[in-house]
Design a protein around this motif. Structure first.
Motif, PDB file in Angstrom:
ATOM      1  N   THR A  75       7.129  -6.933  -9.064  1.00  0.00           N
ATOM      2  CA  THR A  75       7.251  -5.493  -8.869  1.00  0.00           C
ATOM      3  C   THR A  75       6.694  -4.751 -10.072  1.00  0.00           C
ATOM      4  N   ASN A  76       6.936  -5.272 -11.254  1.00  0.00           N
ATOM      5  CA  ASN A  76       6.411  -4.656 -12.475  1.00  0.00           C
ATOM      6  C   ASN A  76       4.891  -4.582 -12.428  1.00  0.00           C
ATOM      7  N   GLU A  77       4.245  -5.673 -12.044  1.00  0.00           N
ATOM      8  CA  GLU A  77       2.783  -5.684 -11.950  1.00  0.00           C
ATOM      9  C   GLU A  77       2.295  -4.743 -10.852  1.00  0.00           C
ATOM     10  N   TRP A  78       3.059  -4.676  -9.751  1.00  0.00           N
ATOM     11  CA  TRP A  78       2.677  -3.761  -8.674  1.00  0.00           C
ATOM     12  C   TRP A  78       2.740  -2.319  -9.164  1.00  0.00           C
ATOM     13  N   CYS A  79       3.798  -1.979  -9.882  1.00  0.00           N
ATOM     14  CA  CYS A  79       3.937  -0.622 -10.397  1.00  0.00           C
ATOM     15  C   CYS A  79       2.735  -0.246 -11.263  1.00  0.00           C
ATOM     16  N   PHE A  80       2.339  -1.165 -12.127  1.00  0.00           N
ATOM     17  CA  PHE A  80       1.195  -0.906 -12.999  1.00  0.00           C
ATOM     18  C   PHE A  80      -0.090  -0.817 -12.185  1.00  0.00           C
ATOM     19  N   SER A  81      -0.277  -1.739 -11.230  1.00  0.00           N
ATOM     20  CA  SER A  81      -1.501  -1.774 -10.433  1.00  0.00           C
ATOM     21  C   SER A  81      -1.656  -0.533  -9.568  1.00  0.00           C
ATOM     22  N   CYS A  82      -0.533   0.101  -9.227  1.00  0.00           N
ATOM     23  CA  CYS A  82      -0.554   1.257  -8.326  1.00  0.00           C
ATOM     24  C   CYS A  82      -0.344   2.589  -9.032  1.00  0.00           C
ATOM     25  N   ASN A  83      -0.183   2.564 -10.360  1.00  0.00           N
ATOM     26  CA  ASN A  83       0.077   3.796 -11.105  1.00  0.00           C
ATOM     27  C   ASN A  83       1.359   4.463 -10.614  1.00  0.00           C
ATOM     28  N   TYR A 137      -5.968   6.911  -3.764  1.00  0.00           N
ATOM     29  CA  TYR A 137      -7.275   7.278  -4.309  1.00  0.00           C
ATOM     30  C   TYR A 137      -8.378   6.504  -3.580  1.00  0.00           C
ATOM     31  N   HIS A 138      -8.112   5.239  -3.324  1.00  0.00           N
ATOM     32  CA  HIS A 138      -9.065   4.401  -2.581  1.00  0.00           C
ATOM     33  C   HIS A 138      -9.337   4.991  -1.201  1.00  0.00           C
ATOM     34  N   LEU A 139      -8.284   5.425  -0.508  1.00  0.00           N
ATOM     35  CA  LEU A 139      -8.446   6.047   0.799  1.00  0.00           C
ATOM     36  C   LEU A 139      -9.341   7.283   0.707  1.00  0.00           C
ATOM     37  N   ALA A 140      -9.097   8.099  -0.307  1.00  0.00           N
ATOM     38  CA  ALA A 140      -9.899   9.309  -0.479  1.00  0.00           C
ATOM     39  C   ALA A 140     -11.368   8.960  -0.709  1.00  0.00           C
ATOM     40  N   ARG A 141     -11.621   7.893  -1.485  1.00  0.00           N
ATOM     41  CA  ARG A 141     -13.007   7.467  -1.717  1.00  0.00           C
ATOM     42  C   ARG A 141     -13.658   6.997  -0.422  1.00  0.00           C
ATOM     43  N   VAL A 142     -12.898   6.261   0.394  1.00  0.00           N
ATOM     44  CA  VAL A 142     -13.430   5.813   1.676  1.00  0.00           C
ATOM     45  C   VAL A 142     -13.828   7.003   2.530  1.00  0.00           C
ATOM     46  N   SER A 176     -14.911  -3.915  -2.748  1.00  0.00           N
ATOM     47  CA  SER A 176     -16.115  -4.625  -3.188  1.00  0.00           C
ATOM     48  C   SER A 176     -15.817  -5.736  -4.183  1.00  0.00           C
ATOM     49  N   VAL A 177     -14.643  -5.680  -4.811  1.00  0.00           N
ATOM     50  CA  VAL A 177     -14.248  -6.680  -5.804  1.00  0.00           C
ATOM     51  C   VAL A 177     -12.913  -7.286  -5.370  1.00  0.00           C
ATOM     52  N   GLN A 178     -12.744  -8.602  -5.601  1.00  0.00           N
ATOM     53  CA  GLN A 178     -11.555  -9.298  -5.101  1.00  0.00           C
ATOM     54  C   GLN A 178     -10.245  -8.693  -5.582  1.00  0.00           C
ATOM     55  N   ASN A 179     -10.206  -8.239  -6.834  1.00  0.00           N
ATOM     56  CA  ASN A 179      -8.938  -7.735  -7.374  1.00  0.00           C
ATOM     57  C   ASN A 179      -8.852  -6.217  -7.360  1.00  0.00           C
ATOM     58  N   SER A 180      -9.645  -5.580  -6.488  1.00  0.00           N
ATOM     59  CA  SER A 180      -9.585  -4.124  -6.381  1.00  0.00           C
ATOM     60  C   SER A 180      -8.415  -3.695  -5.492  1.00  0.00           C
ATOM     61  N   ILE A 181      -8.091  -2.429  -5.566  1.00  0.00           N
ATOM     62  CA  ILE A 181      -6.884  -1.920  -4.919  1.00  0.00           C
ATOM     63  C   ILE A 181      -6.989  -1.929  -3.391  1.00  0.00           C
ATOM     64  N   TRP A 193       0.823  -1.213   0.000  1.00  0.00           N
ATOM     65  CA  TRP A 193       0.000   0.000   0.000  1.00  0.00           C
ATOM     66  C   TRP A 193       0.862   1.270   0.000  1.00  0.00           C
ATOM     67  N   ILE A 194       2.114   1.145   0.400  1.00  0.00           N
ATOM     68  CA  ILE A 194       2.986   2.314   0.498  1.00  0.00           C
ATOM     69  C   ILE A 194       3.430   2.761  -0.897  1.00  0.00           C
ATOM     70  N   ASP A 195       3.337   4.052  -1.160  1.00  0.00           N
ATOM     71  CA  ASP A 195       3.667   4.646  -2.461  1.00  0.00           C
ATOM     72  C   ASP A 195       2.766   4.144  -3.574  1.00  0.00           C
ATOM     73  N   CYS A 196       1.608   3.607  -3.216  1.00  0.00           N
ATOM     74  CA  CYS A 196       0.652   3.116  -4.220  1.00  0.00           C
ATOM     75  C   CYS A 196      -0.387   4.207  -4.463  1.00  0.00           C
ATOM     76  N   GLU A 197      -0.270   4.880  -5.584  1.00  0.00           N
ATOM     77  CA  GLU A 197      -1.130   6.029  -5.872  1.00  0.00           C
ATOM     78  C   GLU A 197      -2.603   5.638  -5.902  1.00  0.00           C
ATOM     79  N   TYR A 198      -2.911   4.498  -6.521  1.00  0.00           N
ATOM     80  CA  TYR A 198      -4.309   4.083  -6.593  1.00  0.00           C
ATOM     81  C   TYR A 198      -4.863   3.721  -5.215  1.00  0.00           C
ATOM     82  N   PHE A 199      -4.005   3.242  -4.310  1.00  0.00           N
ATOM     83  CA  PHE A 199      -4.469   2.990  -2.948  1.00  0.00           C
ATOM     84  C   PHE A 199      -4.820   4.300  -2.259  1.00  0.00           C
TER      85      PHE A 199
END
Length: 394
Positions: A359-367, A152-157, A235-240, A144-150
């Motif tokens: 790490t490559n997939e994490w980078c993409f998943s986290c923007n 965004y998730h926090l802000a939505r919460v 709400s979805v299994q593969n969400s951030i 979750w650290i340095d994960c931009e999309y996470f």
């Protein structure tokens, strides 16, 4: 049905660290300061190791692991890894746990060529290797650290109607609690730090222990649990929101699969972690559907066991059990996807599609294109990160 009479093939253990000093998590990012294990935490982890020893290394236990060395550790049968960042609390918790799992024994003595018998220090202390994985090496334990999309998730919460309603509900309590918080903000977004401060002070400050009004600790835990449940699930299994377990699942799946191979020697795989992956794991496996009380923050020295066995038809089965710190004296059977056990094939089919495998997939998943090793990858032509002139609009 799992054939338990033959014992287990192996087990993957996710263990939370023991009691620690107070530490701070930024509500906007969940980046944290360092914390250090306490003597209480060391004892909690040692007791957890002793419990696991009695469960998996005792030949009279129904969960005894086949062909495992019971007294003198065979390090080829063990794989132990711990988050090495954030102070020493998690790494030292792993060391305390394995001390309980394989305590000192004179059976570890050796005889030299000249006939001299040598016993290791401390009455036969067994040095179990623990791999330390730091923040900068991999996002595995701290995804979750340095994960931009996470973020965004926090802000939505924080912007959600449910959050606003719970914040309003908690407001009178947080106002009453303010005199006991020192310089800790009583904003509801800070609820994790509020509870942590109250809990640490209540444990170690005698005056605080004697003056904190009844139920205040429990109320702080209740609101903190609500917030953590919403932050580290989705709400979805593969969400951030589930990112804390999605980076760990590939190693869990690999470890279980490896235990089915005839050439495999590892019988116990231990991952020493903090509380966040537990929340996400229980959510992605639907364990909270039948056991909703496990949806909050697990206690110190909690453990999840993913036990691998083989049924009478030769199918490999996975069963998930949970012990909530020192609060529980025994394991509690949980259900995954509505079942007390599922085939390893089903376990992988249900969860592999949610995983973040590199790490490559994490980078993409986290923007993320700069930090945590992401700068070495070329994302210049990625239509998701750079939609310009591609015809793609987010």
């Amino acid at each position: 049905m799992v054939n338990t009479t033959a014992g287990l093939l192996g087990v993957v253990l996710l263990a939370r660290h023991g009691d620690r000093t107070e530490y701070y998590q930024d509500p906007a990012t969940y980046n944290s300061t360092q914390a250090y294990i306490t003597p209480l935490g060391e004892q909690q982890e040692f007791e957890l190791g002793s419990f696991l020893r009695n469960t998996y290394l005792n030949p009279d236990s129904p969960s005894f692991i086949q062909n495992i060395s019971t007294d003198v550790a065979n390090i080829d049968q063990l794989s132990v890894r711990a988050d090495g960042g954030g102070g020493n609390v998690i790494l030292n918790s792993a060391y305390a746990l394995v001390q309980g799992l394989y305590p000192s024994t004179k059976k570890s003595e050796i005889t030299l060529a000249n006939g001299t018998t040598v016993i290791p220090p401390l009455g036969g202390y067994q040095y179990i290797p623990v791999e330390s994985l730091d923040f900068w090496q991999s996002p595995l334990f701290t995804s979750w650290i340095d994960c931009e999309y996470f973020q965004y998730h926090l802000a939505r919460v924080y912007a959600s109607p449910a959050f606003k309603d719970m914040s309003n509900t908690a407001a009178p309590f947080l106002t009453a609690l303010k005199p006991y918080l020192g310089d800790v903000s009583n904003n509801f977004t800070n609820m994790w730090n509020i509870y942590d401060h109250v809990n640490v002070q209540y444990t170690y400050n005698k005056t605080y222990y004697e003056t904190l009004p009844p139920t205040f600790l429990q109320q702080a835990r209740y609101y903190s649990d609500w917030l953590q449940r919403n932050v580290f699930t989705d709400s979805v299994q593969n969400s951030i929101g589930q990112i804390s377990i999605r980076t760990l699942l590939p190693d869990i799946i690999w470890a279980l699969g490896n235990m089915t191979e005839p050439s495999n020697q590892v019988k116990i795989n231990i991952q020493e972690i903090d509380y966040k992956p537990f929340i996400s794991l229980f959510n992605v496996t639907n364990a909270t559907v039948t056991d909703p009380d496990i949806s909050g923050t697990v206690n110190y020295a909690s453990v999840v066991a993913l036990e691998l066995s083989q049924d009478s038809q030769g199918h490999h089965e996975v069963s998930m059990k949970f012990k909530n710190g020192t609060q529980d004296s025994q394991f509690r059977q949980l259900k995954m996807f509505g079942n007390t056990s599922i085939t390893l094939h089903s376990f992988i089919a249900e969860l592999f599609w949610t995983t973040v495998n590199s790490t490559n997939e994490w980078c993409f998943s986290c923007n993320q294109t700069v930090h945590r090793g992401c700068s070495v990858f070329n994302y210049s032509n990625d239509p998701f990160l750079h939609p310009h002139n591609t015809g793609y609009n987010r």
